[in-house]
Motif scaffolding. Structure first.
Motif, PDB file in Angstrom:
ATOM      1  N   SER A  57       0.813  -1.211   0.000  1.00 10.47           N
ATOM      2  CA  SER A  57       0.000   0.000   0.000  1.00 10.47           C
ATOM      3  C   SER A  57       0.846   1.260   0.000  1.00 10.47           C
ATOM      4  O   SER A  57       1.949   1.295   0.514  1.00 10.47           O
ATOM      5  CB  SER A  57      -0.918  -0.002   1.219  1.00 10.47           C
ATOM      6  N   ALA A  68      -3.050   5.672   2.973  1.00 10.43           N
ATOM      7  CA  ALA A  68      -4.110   6.613   2.650  1.00 10.43           C
ATOM      8  C   ALA A  68      -3.529   8.008   2.531  1.00 10.43           C
ATOM      9  O   ALA A  68      -2.522   8.321   3.143  1.00 10.43           O
ATOM     10  CB  ALA A  68      -5.161   6.575   3.743  1.00 10.43           C
ATOM     11  N   LYS A 113      -9.980  10.414   2.608  1.00 13.12           N
ATOM     12  CA  LYS A 113      -8.731   9.671   2.485  1.00 13.12           C
ATOM     13  C   LYS A 113      -8.980   8.549   1.500  1.00 13.12           C
ATOM     14  O   LYS A 113      -9.900   7.761   1.674  1.00 13.12           O
ATOM     15  CB  LYS A 113      -8.395   9.022   3.825  1.00 13.12           C
ATOM     16  N   TRP A 114      -8.147   8.483   0.503  1.00  9.38           N
ATOM     17  CA  TRP A 114      -8.285   7.408  -0.461  1.00  9.38           C
ATOM     18  C   TRP A 114      -7.361   6.287  -0.098  1.00  9.38           C
ATOM     19  O   TRP A 114      -6.286   6.521   0.448  1.00  9.38           O
ATOM     20  CB  TRP A 114      -7.816   7.903  -1.816  1.00  9.38           C
ATOM     21  N   TYR A 115      -7.754   5.091  -0.476  1.00  8.58           N
ATOM     22  CA  TYR A 115      -6.797   3.999  -0.381  1.00  8.58           C
ATOM     23  C   TYR A 115      -6.514   3.502  -1.785  1.00  8.58           C
ATOM     24  O   TYR A 115      -7.423   3.167  -2.538  1.00  8.58           O
ATOM     25  CB  TYR A 115      -7.333   2.854   0.477  1.00  8.58           C
ATOM     26  N   ARG A 116      -5.243   3.463  -2.140  1.00  8.36           N
ATOM     27  CA  ARG A 116      -4.843   2.965  -3.458  1.00  8.36           C
ATOM     28  C   ARG A 116      -3.945   1.756  -3.270  1.00  8.36           C
ATOM     29  O   ARG A 116      -2.951   1.845  -2.568  1.00  8.36           O
ATOM     30  CB  ARG A 116      -4.015   4.031  -4.175  1.00  8.36           C
ATOM     31  N   ARG A 117      -4.303   0.680  -3.942  1.00 16.61           N
ATOM     32  CA  ARG A 117      -3.445  -0.498  -3.857  1.00 16.61           C
ATOM     33  C   ARG A 117      -2.473  -0.480  -4.998  1.00 16.61           C
ATOM     34  O   ARG A 117      -2.848  -0.165  -6.125  1.00 16.61           O
ATOM     35  CB  ARG A 117      -4.287  -1.764  -3.914  1.00 16.61           C
TER      36      ARG A 117
END
Ligand code: SF4
Ligand code: FES
Lengths: 246, 138
Positions: B2, B5, B13-17
């Motif tokens: 990851s 965030a 808050k974004w979560y980007r994998r």
């Protein structure tokens, strides 16, 4: 048939945790339930804080796309019975930023879609008095398949190229550009050429073919891209000829 | 893996994998795709061997005889076996994909996929037979 089935659902609460986690819920198993029904059961009875998108429940709106056991699907069309035994893993679509739980942000696609000008472009509009633009059934047939897209984004989630190269315009946007390029009423193919044949366009695609496999509407975006590669290559060859198109 | 965030103007808050370098091992279809891409190495290998033949032919009969001896060594036999399998895989997977790239219309109607695939195989057969006839004549 089991009485209940376990769902391992991806949770992401941005205020509380830095990365998604899986939470398991036990829901009643019913033959006629799809994954979306199970999610709604969780939301209504077990945990009201679970977030996900849906609307039509009949494969039309394209908002309920998620990954079920690793494959991008419309959850309103994915029967629990097809995914037995549990736990059934439900996760947000890949490659889009997760806003919360199963909800992803699609602005990237929306921006790209606009770039390919998915509407009928005319060099000159006919006066209204001359009536509508007519089409034969064969002319309709030339693009109809591409017009079935419901923007569900399953194809982006299935495309490793989009994951590796986020600037790639992507399957659905290219298929929708083709939907207008192939339309006998449209005259905008030249205008779309630059973006489609440019760096982030069709040539990024290495024909993995997964987009077509996951598409719930048989749009065949992979086909649209390969067909456009042919068009683009022919156009390029023509520019080499002295009398060719510039 | 990851990136964690992060804050953006309109989202909390974004979560980007991030995509793992092993993405192509995730499903068999991805692996098959990478294998198909890899076959091009063996197609190139076949081309190089062909050029080698021509080169040896030009150097004269002794050079050509030496080449044939070398190609008969176990290493080359195994290499050719492996390359043949990959080239077959290459041809068959691409032939089967042909109808996606080429929409053939006859009098406004789209030809079914099997016609496009079938004509590819037919052309392959005819060309192979022609080559066989040329080589086996005498
Ligand atoms: S092309 Fe198919 S998978 Fe992609 S967004 Fe459109 S309907 Fe969904
Ligand atoms: S809820 Fe509309 S497509 Fe599934």
């Amino acid at each position: 048939m089991p009485a209940t089935v376990a769902l391992a659902v991806a949770r992401y609460r941005p205020e509380e945790e830095p990365a998604p986690t899986l939470q398991t819920y036990e829901v009643p198993f019913r033959e006629d339930w799809v994954v979306l029904d199970a999610l709604n059961y969780i939301k209504d009875r077990l945990d009201g804080s679970l977030s996900f998108r849906w609307s039509c429940r009949m494969g039309v709106c394209g908002s309920c796309g998620m990954k079920v056991n690793g494959t991008p699907v419309l959850t309103c069309a994915a029967f629990l019975s097809e995914h037995l035994p549990g736990p059934i893993r439900v996760e947000p679509l890949d490659y889009f930023p997760v806003v919360r739980d199963l909800v992803v942000d699609l602005s990237d696609f929306m921006r790209k879609l606009k770039k390919v000008k998915p509407w009928i472009l005319r060099e000159e509009e006919k006066p209204l008095a001359e009536g509508e633009y007519r089409q034969t059934p064969d002319q309709l047939d030339a693009y109809k398949q591409f017009s079935m897209c419901i923007n569900c984004m399953l194809c982006y989630s299935a495309c490793p190229i989009y994951g590796l190269e986020p600037s790639f315009i992507g399957p659905a946007a290219i298929a929708l550009a083709q939907r207008y390029n192939m339309d006998s009423r449209d005259q905008g193919a030249r205008e779309r050429l630059e973006i489609l044949s440019g760096y982030d366009g069709i040539w990024q695609c290495t024909f993995v073919g997964e987009c077509t496999k996951v598409c719930p509407k048989n749009v065949d975006p992979a086909g649209a891209i390969q067909q456009y590669k042919l068009t683009s290559a022919v156009h390029w060859l023509k520019t080499l000829l002295p009398w060719g198109a510039r | 893996m990851s990136l964690g965030a992060h804050y953006t103007p309109y989202h909390p808050k974004w979560y980007r994998r991030r995509v793992s370098v092993w993405w192509w091992l995730q499903t068999w279809s991805y692996t098959r795709f990478v294998l198909r891409e890899l076959t091009s190495v063996f197609v190139a290998l076949f081309a190089v061997v062909l050029l080698w033949h021509i080169w040896a032919l030009e150097l004269g009969p002794e050079a050509y005889a030496r080449l044939l001896v070398r190609l008969g060594t176990p290493l080359f036999v195994v290499l050719h076996g492996v390359a043949f399998v990959f080239v077959l895989f290459h041809s068959i997977t691409w032939f089967n994909l042909a109808p996606k790239a080429m929409v053939v219309r006859l009098r406004g109607k789209r030809m079914p996929d099997w016609v496009v695939v079938g004509s590819n195989y037919a052309a392959w057969l005819v060309l192979s037979l022609a080559v066989a006839v040329i080589l086996l004549r005498r």
